[in-house]
Design an enzyme around this catalytic site. Structure first.
Site, PDB file in Angstrom:
ATOM      1  N   LYS A 113      41.868  22.136  37.115  1.00  0.00           N
ATOM      2  CA  LYS A 113      40.548  21.548  37.363  1.00  0.00           C
ATOM      3  C   LYS A 113      40.545  20.731  38.652  1.00  0.00           C
ATOM      4  CE  LYS A 113      39.087  21.445  32.539  1.00  0.00           C
ATOM      5  NZ  LYS A 113      39.171  20.613  31.344  1.00  0.00           N
ATOM      6  N   LYS A 192      37.855  38.198  31.244  1.00  0.00           N
ATOM      7  CA  LYS A 192      37.752  37.424  30.007  1.00  0.00           C
ATOM      8  C   LYS A 192      36.351  36.807  29.901  1.00  0.00           C
ATOM      9  CE  LYS A 192      39.559  33.122  28.062  1.00  0.00           C
ATOM     10  NZ  LYS A 192      38.829  31.968  28.073  1.00  0.00           N
ATOM     11  N   LYS A 195      32.433  30.913  29.933  1.00  0.00           N
ATOM     12  CA  LYS A 195      31.239  30.287  30.514  1.00  0.00           C
ATOM     13  C   LYS A 195      31.427  30.105  32.011  1.00  0.00           C
ATOM     14  CE  LYS A 195      32.625  25.607  29.343  1.00  0.00           C
ATOM     15  NZ  LYS A 195      33.574  25.819  28.243  1.00  0.00           N
TER      16      LYS A 195
END
Ligand code: ADP
Ligand code: TRP
Length: 327
Positions: A113, A192, A195
């Site tokens: 992240k 995959k 979101k």
């Protein structure tokens, strides 16, 4: 009775991958008599990435409604919203003071992240500690999680183990429960379903919009009359995960025989989704139209989860010396 606990962040409407990969397996586990299940909506975690407050509770409702629509028995178990039990942040602080900096700095998800997000905040860094408090605060034994969360579970175990070593048996040391046979559900582009890739199928969309998403699934340009490679066809891959083996085989044979186009396969997938999720869609729609029912379910879940968290906090505060001295 083993207590199983899992959380889902309220960053988006759970998609088909979340439902087949996480929610339905947890619902099945929770229906086994030897288990007592805690499912919660991790809205405090969502603040690490979602800053707008306007629809935060609406997102909580979407996730809660999905659990209920997918058959989670909230009266036998507990369904609650993380922030409705703000005591968890107190436990997070205590655990923060025991979490070694290098352990957090080595977290794969933080490294990932922090390399791609513009907003690298301290919440992202201490995310695994809040997660540890979610688990240790409720004396959970088993935590069903996806592979990506395995390291976070290891940190939880390390924190609990180190604390117990120093102060005696305060925490239950939980086990991760990573189901091996859960396959990765592909998204409409073949990656995959996620979101973050914007390739997901929301099974609760209105009929027309859902059909549109299904019709947008990527396919190759094999002409209608030619045989097709079913195993590499995303439509077939999705279809085979939501219908019986016989129906899946029938589509596979149709595709491989030729004369059966991707349009036919997509229509079959759309029909299968509408059929498999018919009841869930109805329950979801009802709940989203009656947020007061969802709030009542969450309030009840929180009030039945709170005594456990409070007992854990009593144990922790006592060991750490917090609280006034008796008169
Ligand atoms: P996303 O990738 O959409 O952000 P999350 O990481 O929030 O999803 O995943 C929540 C749960 O859903 C995890 O337990 C994860 O393993 C499961 N899950 C997510 N995507 C898939 C998928 N495509 N196939 C199977 N399970 C999935
Ligand atoms: N971090 C988890 C995820 O993104 C969500 C989560 C938060 C969680 N707290 C938890 C999962 C505690 C299991 C137990 O998927």
């Amino acid at each position: 009775m083993a207590r199983i606990l899992t959380g889902i962040q309220s960053t988006n409407q759970p998609h088909l991958g979340n439902i087949l990969g996480a929610i339905e397996p947890m619902v099945q586990l929770s229906n086994q008599l030897e288990h007592e299940a805690f499912a919660f909506i991790a809205d405090l975690h969502s603040l690490t990435t979602v800053k707008e407050g306007g629809d935060r509770r609406h997102r909580v409702h979407q996730v809660a409604a999905t659990w209920v629509a997918c058959g989670f028995d909230y009266s036998k178990n507990r369904l609650y919203c993380q922030s409705d039990l703000p005591e968890v942040t107190e436990l997070t602080w205590y655990l923060n003071c025991f979490a070694p900096f290098p352990m957090l700095a080595n977290a794969h998800s933080f490294k990932d992240k922090s390399s791609r997000l513009a907003d690298v905040n301290a919440g992202l860094f201490t995310y695994p500690v809040l997660m540890a408090a979610d688990i240790l605060g409720y004396d959970a034994h088993l935590v069903p999680v996806g592979k990506d969360q395995r390291q976070h579970l290891e940190m939880t175990r390390d924190l609990a183990g180190a604390f117990n070593h120093r102060y005696g048996d305060v925490f239950v040391v939980p086990e991760a429960f990573v189901q091996k046979d859960v396959e990765v559900i592909p998204g409409i582009d073949g990656q995959k379903m996620s979101k973050s890739y914007g390739n997901f199928i929301d099974v609760f969309l209105p009929e027309k919009s859902l059909r549109k998403v299904v019709m947008a699934i990527a396919t190759d340009s094999t002409p209608l009359e030619d045989p097709k490679d079913a195993e590499n066809c995303i439509v077939y891959q999705l279809f085979s995960r939501i219908v019986s083996a016989d129906r899946a085989l029938e589509m596979k044979q149709n595709l491989e025989a030729g004369g059966y186009g991707y349009g036919h396969a997509k229509q079959a997938l759309f029909d299968a989704l509408m059929e498999r999720f018919a009841e869930a869609r109805e329950r979801y729609r009802h709940l989203m139209e009656h947020p007061e029912e969802l709030e009542a379910i969450l309030a009840e879940g929180a009030s039945r989860a709170r005594p456990i968290l409070q007992q854990v906090l009593v144990r922790v505060r006592a060991k750490l010396g917090f609280g006034s001295l008796p008169a």
